[in-house]
Design a protein around this motif. Structure first.
Motif, mmCIF file in Angstrom:
data_model
loop_
_atom_site.group_PDB
_atom_site.id
_atom_site.type_symbol
_atom_site.label_atom_id
_atom_site.label_comp_id
_atom_site.label_asym_id
_atom_site.label_seq_id
_atom_site.Cartn_x
_atom_site.Cartn_y
_atom_site.Cartn_z
ATOM 1 N N THR A 7 -33.492 -6.025 18.850
ATOM 2 C CA THR A 7 -33.319 -4.893 19.398
ATOM 3 C C THR A 7 -33.366 -4.983 20.453
ATOM 4 O OG1 THR A 7 -34.373 -4.081 17.503
ATOM 5 C CG2 THR A 7 -33.859 -3.100 19.521
ATOM 6 N N ASN A 8 -33.937 -5.525 20.918
ATOM 7 C CA ASN A 8 -35.048 -6.518 22.927
ATOM 8 C C ASN A 8 -33.686 -6.884 23.415
ATOM 9 O OD1 ASN A 8 -37.027 -5.347 22.251
ATOM 10 N ND2 ASN A 8 -38.858 -7.298 22.655
ATOM 11 N N ALA A 9 -33.402 -8.060 22.579
ATOM 12 C CA ALA A 9 -31.834 -9.088 23.296
ATOM 13 C C ALA A 9 -30.683 -7.608 22.971
ATOM 14 C CB ALA A 9 -31.200 -10.113 22.546
ATOM 15 N N LEU A 10 -30.111 -7.221 22.225
ATOM 16 C CA LEU A 10 -29.407 -6.390 22.440
ATOM 17 C C LEU A 10 -29.197 -5.143 23.551
ATOM 18 C CD1 LEU A 10 -28.338 -5.749 18.080
ATOM 19 C CD2 LEU A 10 -26.785 -7.233 20.253
ATOM 20 N N LEU A 11 -29.970 -4.903 23.362
ATOM 21 C CA LEU A 11 -30.633 -3.778 24.684
ATOM 22 C C LEU A 11 -30.179 -4.359 25.795
ATOM 23 C CD1 LEU A 11 -33.735 -2.168 23.463
ATOM 24 C CD2 LEU A 11 -31.439 -0.741 23.156
ATOM 25 N N TYR A 12 -30.826 -5.635 26.474
ATOM 26 C CA TYR A 12 -31.086 -6.393 27.657
ATOM 27 C C TYR A 12 -29.025 -6.647 27.759
ATOM 28 C CZ TYR A 12 -30.806 -10.344 30.672
ATOM 29 O OH TYR A 12 -31.010 -11.053 31.796
ATOM 30 N N GLN A 13 -28.830 -7.091 26.504
ATOM 31 C CA GLN A 13 -27.483 -7.597 26.740
ATOM 32 C C GLN A 13 -26.291 -6.000 27.375
ATOM 33 O OE1 GLN A 13 -26.058 -9.586 23.244
ATOM 34 N NE2 GLN A 13 -27.102 -11.241 23.982
ATOM 35 N N ALA A 14 -26.717 -4.847 26.469
ATOM 36 C CA ALA A 14 -25.929 -3.958 26.107
ATOM 37 C C ALA A 14 -26.460 -3.570 28.291
ATOM 38 C CB ALA A 14 -26.860 -2.724 25.352
ATOM 39 N N ARG A 15 -27.053 -3.109 28.464
ATOM 40 C CA ARG A 15 -27.512 -3.045 30.533
ATOM 41 C C ARG A 15 -27.177 -3.950 30.718
ATOM 42 N NH1 ARG A 15 -32.691 -3.926 29.243
ATOM 43 N NH2 ARG A 15 -32.907 -1.616 28.378
ATOM 44 N N LEU A 16 -26.740 -5.358 30.703
ATOM 45 C CA LEU A 16 -26.056 -6.142 31.769
ATOM 46 C C LEU A 16 -24.489 -5.799 31.714
ATOM 47 C CD1 LEU A 16 -27.600 -9.476 30.602
ATOM 48 C CD2 LEU A 16 -27.839 -8.280 32.526
ATOM 49 N N MET A 17 -23.992 -5.713 30.396
ATOM 50 C CA MET A 17 -23.042 -4.793 30.912
ATOM 51 C C MET A 17 -22.416 -3.469 30.876
ATOM 52 S SD MET A 17 -20.776 -7.138 29.167
ATOM 53 C CE MET A 17 -21.197 -8.154 29.844
ATOM 54 N N LEU A 18 -23.419 -2.431 31.083
ATOM 55 C CA LEU A 18 -23.525 -0.769 31.478
ATOM 56 C C LEU A 18 -23.385 -1.248 33.440
ATOM 57 C CD1 LEU A 18 -23.369 1.603 31.886
ATOM 58 C CD2 LEU A 18 -25.564 1.325 31.427
ATOM 59 N N THR A 19 -24.590 -2.482 33.527
ATOM 60 C CA THR A 19 -24.493 -2.998 34.836
ATOM 61 C C THR A 19 -23.029 -3.270 35.886
ATOM 62 O OG1 THR A 19 -26.551 -3.397 34.670
ATOM 63 C CG2 THR A 19 -26.022 -3.750 36.716
ATOM 64 N N LEU A 20 -22.861 -4.523 34.695
ATOM 65 C CA LEU A 20 -21.581 -5.393 35.222
ATOM 66 C C LEU A 20 -20.128 -3.844 35.705
ATOM 67 C CD1 LEU A 20 -21.593 -8.152 33.386
ATOM 68 C CD2 LEU A 20 -21.728 -8.191 36.595
ATOM 69 N N ALA A 21 -19.721 -3.006 34.486
ATOM 70 C CA ALA A 21 -18.835 -1.516 34.523
ATOM 71 C C ALA A 21 -19.500 -1.188 35.707
ATOM 72 C CB ALA A 21 -19.102 -1.085 33.385
ATOM 73 N N GLU A 22 -20.814 -1.036 36.553
ATOM 74 C CA GLU A 22 -20.682 -0.175 37.353
ATOM 75 C C GLU A 22 -20.508 -0.366 38.279
ATOM 76 O OE1 GLU A 22 -24.175 2.456 35.876
ATOM 77 O OE2 GLU A 22 -24.860 0.901 36.448
ATOM 78 N N GLN A 23 -20.445 -2.046 38.373
ATOM 79 C CA GLN A 23 -20.372 -2.564 40.060
ATOM 80 C C GLN A 23 -18.417 -3.594 40.129
ATOM 81 O OE1 GLN A 23 -23.068 -5.716 39.587
ATOM 82 N NE2 GLN A 23 -24.833 -4.196 40.092
ATOM 83 N N GLU A 24 -17.847 -3.101 38.580
ATOM 84 C CA GLU A 24 -16.164 -3.842 38.795
ATOM 85 C C GLU A 24 -16.152 -2.774 39.650
ATOM 86 O OE1 GLU A 24 -13.731 -5.869 38.839
ATOM 87 O OE2 GLU A 24 -16.013 -7.412 37.451
#
Length: 159
Positions: A7-24
């Motif tokens: 659960t923690n790993a998937l939440l972390y990966q989702a958070r990273l993807m969202l951050t990348l999406a917001e910065q892209e």
């Protein structure tokens, strides 16, 4: 990896993807990151449900489609408050659980649900909600998901 770790790993990966999406800056890359966020957030939610079910002695596979996962959980422990919370969330229009499931339905079936078709094609951008306040629906969903996981863990011993 144990349930909590998944659960923690998937939440972390989702958070990273969202951050990348917001910065892209490139729209296609932004959309790819946003799509990855949708899938990872949904997988994190399923993993969190499996983590919660485990405290009742119910072993569920996080790769299982949501409807089958809920059926198996309902069959073994219909009294689980977490299960009832998920069922209630899925039944409420606009609830983060319903929105998250709708996003994954888009990816798993290839059919875009009607509500998604009418949405702003750039869902990462800031939009106005009914209160005319800027909000980011993905960020809100991620925060609500994290809060749900934290609440589930606080109310039970899922270590």
């Amino acid at each position: 990896m144990n349930r909590r770790g998944l659960t923690n790993a998937l939440l972390y990966q989702a958070r990273l993807m969202l951050t990348l999406a917001e910065q892209e800056a490139v729209p296609a890359q932004r959309q790819a990151c946003a799509s990855s966020f949708e899938v990872l957030a949904h997988r994190a939610w399923l993993a969190a449900q499996c983590e919660a079910a485990e405290s009742y002695g119910v072993s569920l596979a996080p790769e299982t489609p949501l409807s089958e996962l809920l059926d198996a959980w309902r069959e073994r422990r219909p009294d689980a408050w977490e299960l009832n919370a998920v069922q209630a969330g899925l039944g409420q229009s606009g609830h983060w659980m319903q929105q998250l499931h709708r996003y994954l339905t888009h990816w798993s079936t290839g059919v875009i649900p009607e509500g998604v078709k009418k949405a702003d094609p750039n869902r990462i951008a800031l939009v106005s909600d009914d209160n005319q306040e800027p909000t980011n629906h993905y960020r809100r969903i991620l925060n609500e998901l994290q809060q749900w996981v934290d609440d589930v863990r606080a109310q039970g011993d899922h270590s």
